[in-house]
Design an enzyme around this catalytic site. Structure first.
Site, mmCIF file in Angstrom:
data_model
loop_
_atom_site.group_PDB
_atom_site.id
_atom_site.type_symbol
_atom_site.label_atom_id
_atom_site.label_comp_id
_atom_site.label_asym_id
_atom_site.label_seq_id
_atom_site.Cartn_x
_atom_site.Cartn_y
_atom_site.Cartn_z
ATOM 1 N N ARG A 127 -7.854 -11.438 -5.021
ATOM 2 C CA ARG A 127 -8.557 -10.169 -4.841
ATOM 3 C C ARG A 127 -8.696 -9.511 -6.209
ATOM 4 N NH1 ARG A 127 -3.818 -6.496 -1.914
ATOM 5 N NH2 ARG A 127 -3.086 -5.540 -3.819
ATOM 6 N N ASN A 157 -9.055 -0.017 -4.472
ATOM 7 C CA ASN A 157 -7.614 -0.083 -4.313
ATOM 8 C C ASN A 157 -6.968 -0.364 -5.656
ATOM 9 O OD1 ASN A 157 -5.308 -0.156 -2.364
ATOM 10 N ND2 ASN A 157 -4.997 -2.148 -3.338
ATOM 11 N N GLU A 158 -6.094 0.535 -6.056
ATOM 12 C CA GLU A 158 -5.320 0.327 -7.284
ATOM 13 C C GLU A 158 -6.173 -0.176 -8.440
ATOM 14 O OE1 GLU A 158 -2.054 -2.139 -6.041
ATOM 15 O OE2 GLU A 158 -0.914 -0.423 -5.326
ATOM 16 N N GLU A 201 1.432 4.460 -0.697
ATOM 17 C CA GLU A 201 2.055 3.166 -0.370
ATOM 18 C C GLU A 201 3.441 3.082 -0.969
ATOM 19 O OE1 GLU A 201 0.183 -0.464 -1.619
ATOM 20 O OE2 GLU A 201 -1.816 0.300 -1.202
ATOM 21 N N TRP A 245 6.384 -10.083 -3.781
ATOM 22 C CA TRP A 245 5.772 -10.561 -5.018
ATOM 23 C C TRP A 245 6.699 -10.482 -6.217
ATOM 24 C CZ3 TRP A 245 5.975 -6.123 -7.842
ATOM 25 C CH2 TRP A 245 5.879 -4.907 -7.133
ATOM 26 N N GLU A 300 0.423 -12.033 2.071
ATOM 27 C CA GLU A 300 1.444 -10.982 2.151
ATOM 28 C C GLU A 300 2.249 -11.005 3.446
ATOM 29 O OE1 GLU A 300 0.385 -7.691 -0.845
ATOM 30 O OE2 GLU A 300 -1.241 -7.632 0.600
ATOM 31 N N LYS A 301 2.366 -12.199 4.053
ATOM 32 C CA LYS A 301 3.042 -12.267 5.356
ATOM 33 C C LYS A 301 4.552 -12.068 5.272
ATOM 34 C CE LYS A 301 2.434 -17.275 5.167
ATOM 35 N NZ LYS A 301 1.465 -17.186 4.047
ATOM 36 N N PHE A 302 5.123 -12.192 4.051
ATOM 37 C CA PHE A 302 6.568 -11.972 3.927
ATOM 38 C C PHE A 302 6.893 -10.577 3.401
ATOM 39 C CE2 PHE A 302 6.297 -16.720 3.356
ATOM 40 C CZ PHE A 302 6.652 -16.990 4.674
ATOM 41 N N HIS A 303 5.894 -9.726 3.323
ATOM 42 C CA HIS A 303 6.106 -8.349 2.870
ATOM 43 C C HIS A 303 6.593 -7.531 4.053
ATOM 44 C CE1 HIS A 303 5.200 -4.440 1.078
ATOM 45 N NE2 HIS A 303 4.889 -5.035 -0.055
HETATM 46 C C1 GAL Z 1 -0.029 -2.843 -3.432
HETATM 47 C C2 GAL Z 1 -1.394 -3.063 -2.810
HETATM 48 C C3 GAL Z 1 -1.271 -3.428 -1.342
HETATM 49 C C4 GAL Z 1 -0.256 -4.519 -1.166
HETATM 50 C C5 GAL Z 1 1.053 -4.051 -1.759
HETATM 51 C C6 GAL Z 1 2.174 -5.035 -1.592
HETATM 52 O O1 GAL Z 1 -0.052 -2.882 -4.811
HETATM 53 O O2 GAL Z 1 -2.195 -1.916 -2.929
HETATM 54 O O3 GAL Z 1 -2.526 -3.834 -0.868
HETATM 55 O O4 GAL Z 1 -0.689 -5.672 -1.812
HETATM 56 O O5 GAL Z 1 0.881 -3.824 -3.125
HETATM 57 O O6 GAL Z 1 3.367 -4.546 -2.165
#
Ligand code: GAL
Ligand code: ZN
Length: 683
Positions: free
Chosen positions: A125, A163-164, A323, A331, A371-374
Site C-alpha cells: 500500500r 492515511n498516514e 489509532e 510489524w 495484518e491478521k496478527f494485529h
Molecule cells: C497504522 C495504519 C493502519 C494499520 C496500523 C497497524 O500505521 O494506519 O492502517 O496498518 O498501522 O499498526
C-alpha cells in the site's frame, strides 16, 4: 434522512466531528472483508462496547471505483445507513492511499522511485509519487465522487483524508518529482544565482547555470550537498501537503460543516518526513496514530511525548487519538502483547494529554492479508476474551469522562522542536555518528517526565513568554528569528537549558561567521572553540563546586566562557579542566548550557538546577505515576496514571470526585497499581 447542520456553507470549518456529543471511541472498521450478515453483529457489539465513531473506507478505492469511472457505492450506502441507524458516527476515509491496480495499469509512472533509482511496485500500500499529475487527478476525482455522494449524509461526522501521509514512502526521486522540485526551488529562490548562494555550490564546484540541471539528491558517489538535501526534505513535506489540501478543499466545498483531518504520526519513532508544524495548521482537527515500541522499557514515556507533541502541533487545542492498538501489533521484530490494564492506561494517558477520545486499529480481526496478527477490539478469540472485556470496560470509562471534553492541558515547561533541524542533523558527515537529535529530544523529555513536569513542544520561533522553563535539545539549525526569540525570552526572565550542537547553522546549513554556536553565543555567554567527540563507549567525568559528579558520553568540547560561569567542569577526557556545564545570567533570566551527552540520572542534577532558576518546585510523586491536569469550564481534571505494580496515594488540594469510580475524594486519592484515576476538582 436529514443532515444535522443547515445546508449553508459554514464560514469557518468545524473542528469536532459533527454530531458527536461524547468522547470518541471506536476504531478503523473495514467491513468489506465480511459478508453483510456480520455487519449486524458488528454494530450490536459496537453498541455493547460504547463505540461512538468508526473510521471507514480508508483502503477501499478498488472496491468503490472498480475501473476508471465505474463506481460501486451500494455497499458503502448500506454501511453508512446501518451505522447511522445505530447512532454510530462515521469518520469517512478518502481511499487515496491505495490507488487500484487498474490505475497503475494506465499510469505505471505514478509508482514512486527510491533514491537509488528503484521503482516500487503495486502489491502493498502507499506506492505513490506525490508529484504525479495522474495520481493527483485520480485522487481528486474519487474524493469528489465521495464528497458529492456522502458530503451531506447524516452519518458523516469527520473526513479522514488518505492515511498516514509520509509513510511508507514520502520522497520520490522520479523525473516528475524532479520537475516539481525545480518549480518549488524557483518559487523559493527566484533565480539560480540565489540558489547557488544558498546551497554554497561554489564548494566542490557544484555551481548551476540552469534550473533544468538541478536534480533531486539522488544517490551520489560521496556526500551530497547538505543544503540540497535539506531543501529536498522541505519540498517533500510541502509536495505531500499540497495533495492533502487539494482533497480538503474539495471536501470543504462538498461537505459543509464536516471537519477534515488526516491521521498524523507525530511520534519521532514513527514518521520523520513531515513538518507537522506546517501540517497542524492545515487540518480542521489534529488526529494522531500512536504505536508503542513494544519491547522498549518504560514505553509509556514515548507515548506521553507523542501525545504532547500532537497537542502542540494542534496549538494546544483538543485533538484526537485516531489509532493505537488494544494489544500487540504485527510489524515489530517481537510483537509483545500488552499486559492486562495496559490498554486502558495507554488510552487514558492520551486523554490526559488532550485527546478527546481513543480509537484503535482495528475493530474486527482480519482473517487474511498482511495484518491478521494485529490485535483488534474484537479479536479472533471473539467476545470470550480478555481484550474484549477490557474494550467494553474502557468504553464505560470514556463514558464517565464526558465532562473533560473541551478542557485544556496545563503545561509547566516547553521543549523546542523543529523537524527541519532534525533533518539537517541526519545528513552525512557530521562530527560524530553517535549524535542523534531524536535521542536528545527523547532524553530531555524523559528527564522532564521523571520530574513530573508536563511540557508543550514549541517551534523555535514561537512565543515562549508563558513558560518559566524552555529546554533546547540539540537544535543544530537555527534561524536568526529563533536566535532573537531565545535572547528575548531569557532577557525577559525565562530560564533556558540548551544541549550541545545547538545554534550551529542557519536554514541553509551554513555556519554563521565566527565561533560556534553562532546563533546562541550571546544568550549562552560563551563560544565553542572546538568540538571533541568521544570514541565509542568512552565516557567523561564532570564535577561541580559541591562535588556532584556526572558522567557523559558521545560528546565533549572546548567551551570558552564569555560571561557564563562554569558550574560543572571536565575532570578528564579531551577537554579536561575546561567548563562542561555553564550558567549565564542575561537580563532577568538565565541560560544553561550542557556540552556533553548526559542522560537520565546524569542529566537530572543539571535539570534540577535549571528548574530551581525557573521556580519549578519538586513534586513528591512516585516514579512512573503520571500526573497531568486538564482545566475546563467546570473544573480541573487531575489524571493520575499508575504505571507501576504498587498502589499509589496522591495528596489532593481539596474535596473532589473521582470520575471513573464515581467516588467522592477528600484530601487524597489512591491510584491502584496499573490503573488510572481521574479526579474532578473545583477550578
Ligand atoms: C497504522 C495504519 C493502519 C494499520 C496500523 C497497524 O500505521 O494506519 O492502517 O496498518 O498501522 O499498526
Ligand atoms: Zn515521483
Amino acid at each position: 434522512m436529514e443532515h444535522p447542520l443547515s445546508s449553508e456553507d459554514s464560514p469557518t470549518p468545524a473542528s469536532w466531528p459533527l454530531g458527536l456529543d461524547r468522547l470518541a471511541y471506536g476504531g478503523d472498521y473495514n467491513p468489506e472483508q465480511w459478508p453483510e450478515e456480520i455487519w449486524e453483529q458488528d454494530v450490536r457489539l459496537m453498541r455493547e462496547a460504547g463505540v461512538s465513531m468508526v473510521s471507514v473506507g480508508i483502503f477501499s478505492w478498488a472496491l468503490l471505483e472498480t475501473e476508471r469511472g465505474e463506481y460501486d457505492f451500494g455497499w458503502l450506502d448500506r454501511l453508512l445507513d446501518l451505522l447511522h441507524e445505530n447512532g454510530i458516527r462515521v469518520d469517512l476515509g478518502t481511499p487515496t492511499v491505495v490507488p487500484p491496480a487498474w490505475f497503475y495499469r494506465e499510469h505505471p509512472e505514478a509508482l514512486p522511485v527510491s533514491r537509488e533509482g528503484v521503482r516500487y511496485e503495486f502489491g502493498g500500500r502507499g506506492a505513490i509519487c506525490h508529484s504525479s499529475p495522474a495520481y493527483q487527478q485520480a485522487a481528486a476525482s474519487i474524493t469528489e465522487q465521495l464528497g458529492r455522494r456522502y458530503g451531506r449524509h447524516p452519518a458523516v461526522a469527520l473526513w479522514h483524508v488518505h492515511n498516514e501521509y509520509g509513510v511508507p514512502v514520502s520522497a520520490c526521486y522520479c523525473d516528475a518529482s524532479a520537475e516539481h522540485f525545480r518549480r518549488w526551488l524557483a518559487d523559493r529562490y527566484g533565480t539560480v544565482k540565489e540558489l547557488n548562494e544558498a546551497w554554497g555550490t561554489t564548494f566542490w564546484g557544484q555551481r548551476y547555470n540552469r534550473w533544468g540541471d538541478i536534480q533531486p539528491p539522488r544517490a551520489t558517489p560521496t556526500a551530497c550537498n547538505p543544503a540540497q538535501q535539506l531543501d529536498f526534505a522541505r519540498f517533500t513535506s510541502d509536495a505531500i501537503l499540497e495533495n492533502f489540501k487539494r482533497e480538503r478543499d474539495l471536501l470543504h466545498r462538498l461537505s459543509p460543516g464536516v471537519p477534515v483531518t488526516t491521521n498524523f504520526m507525530t511520534a519521532l519513532s514513527q514518521c520523520e518526513s513531515l513538518d507537522y508544524w506546517a501540517w497542524g495548521r492545515e487540518v480542521d482537527l489534529v488526529t494522531n496514530d500512536h504505536y508503542l515500541i513494544a519491547e522498549a522499557d518504560r514505553n509509556h514515556i514515548n507515548l506521553a511525548m507523542s501525545a504532547d507533541l500532537t497537542r502542540s502541533v494542534a496549538g494546544g487545542r483538543p485533538w484526537l487519538l485516531l489509532e493505537h492498538s488494544t494489544g500487540a501489533v504485527n510489524w515489530q521484530p517481537r510483537n509483545i502483547a500488552k499486559v492486562p490494564g495496559e490498554l486502558a492506561r495507554n488510552s487514558l494517558a492520551h486523554v490526559a494529554r488532550g485527546s478527546e477520545g481513543a480509537m484503535f486499529f482495528q475493530w474486527r480481526a482480519s482473517r487474511y492479508g498482511a495484518e491478521k496478527f494485529h490485535s483488534t477490539m474484537l479479536p479472533h478469540a471473539g467476545t470470550e476474551s480478555r481484550i474484549w472485556r477490557e474494550v467494553v470496560a474502557l468504553g464505560a470509562d470514556l463514558g464517565s469522562l464526558r465532562a473533560v471534553r473541551g478542557s485544556r492541558v496545563v503545561a509547566d515547561a516547553a521543549v523546542l522542536w523543529d523537524w527541519q533541524s532534525w533533518w539537517a542533523q541526519k545528513l552525512e558527515w557530521r562530527p560524530t555518528m553517535d549524535h542523534d537529535a531524536r535521542e536528545r529530544a527523547d532524553s530531555w523529555y524523559a528527564a522532564l517526565y521523571d520530574r513530573h513536569l508536563t511540557v508543550d513542544f514549541a517551534h523555535p520561533e514561537a512565543d515562549l513568554s508563558g513558560y518559566p522553563l524552555v529546554v533546547v535539545p540539540a537544535l543544530y539549525l537555527m534561524t536568526e528569528a529563533a536566535s532573537r526569540n531565545l535572547r528575548e525570552y531569557v532577557a525577559g526572565g525565562g530560564t533556558l537549558a540548551v544541549s550541545y550542537f545547538s545554534g550551529i547553522v542557519d536554514e541553509n546549513d551554513t555556519v554563521p561567521a565566527g565561533p560556534h554556536p553562532g546563533a546562541l553565543r550571546d544568550v549562552l555567554g560563551l563560544t565553542v572553540e572546538e568540538f571533541a567527540p568521544l570514541r565509542a563507549g568512552e565516557t567523561v567525568r564532570l564535577r561541580d563546586g559541591g562535588g556532584c559528579e556526572l558522567t557523559g558520553d558521545v560528546w565533549s568540547e572546548f567551551v570558552v566562557p564569555a560571561g557564563a560561569e562554569p558550574v560543572w567542569s571536565y575532570l578528564d577526557g579531551p577537554a579536561a579542566g575546561h567548563p562542561a556545564v555553564t550558567r549565564h545570567s542575561l537580563g532577568d533570566g538565565a541560560a544553561w548550557y550542557v556540552s556533553s551527552r548526559l542522560t537520565g540520572a546524569q542529566l537530572d542534577p543539571v535539570l534540577a538546577r535549571a528548574c530551581a532558576d525557573a521556580g519549578l518546585a519538586e513534586r513528591q510523586i512516585p516514579c512512573d505515576v503520571e500526573v497531568v491536569e486538564r482545566v475546563g469550564e467546570h473544573g480541573r481534571y487531575l489524571f493520575a496514571i499508575n504505571h507501576t505494580s504498587a498502589d499509589a496515594v496522591l495528596p489532593l488540594a481539596g474535596p473532589g470526585a473521582e470520575l471513573l469510580t464515581g467516588v467522592p475524594t477528600d484530601g487524597s486519592v489512591t491510584v491502584p497499581a496499573n490503573s488510572t484515576r481521574v479526579v474532578q476538582l473545583p477550578r
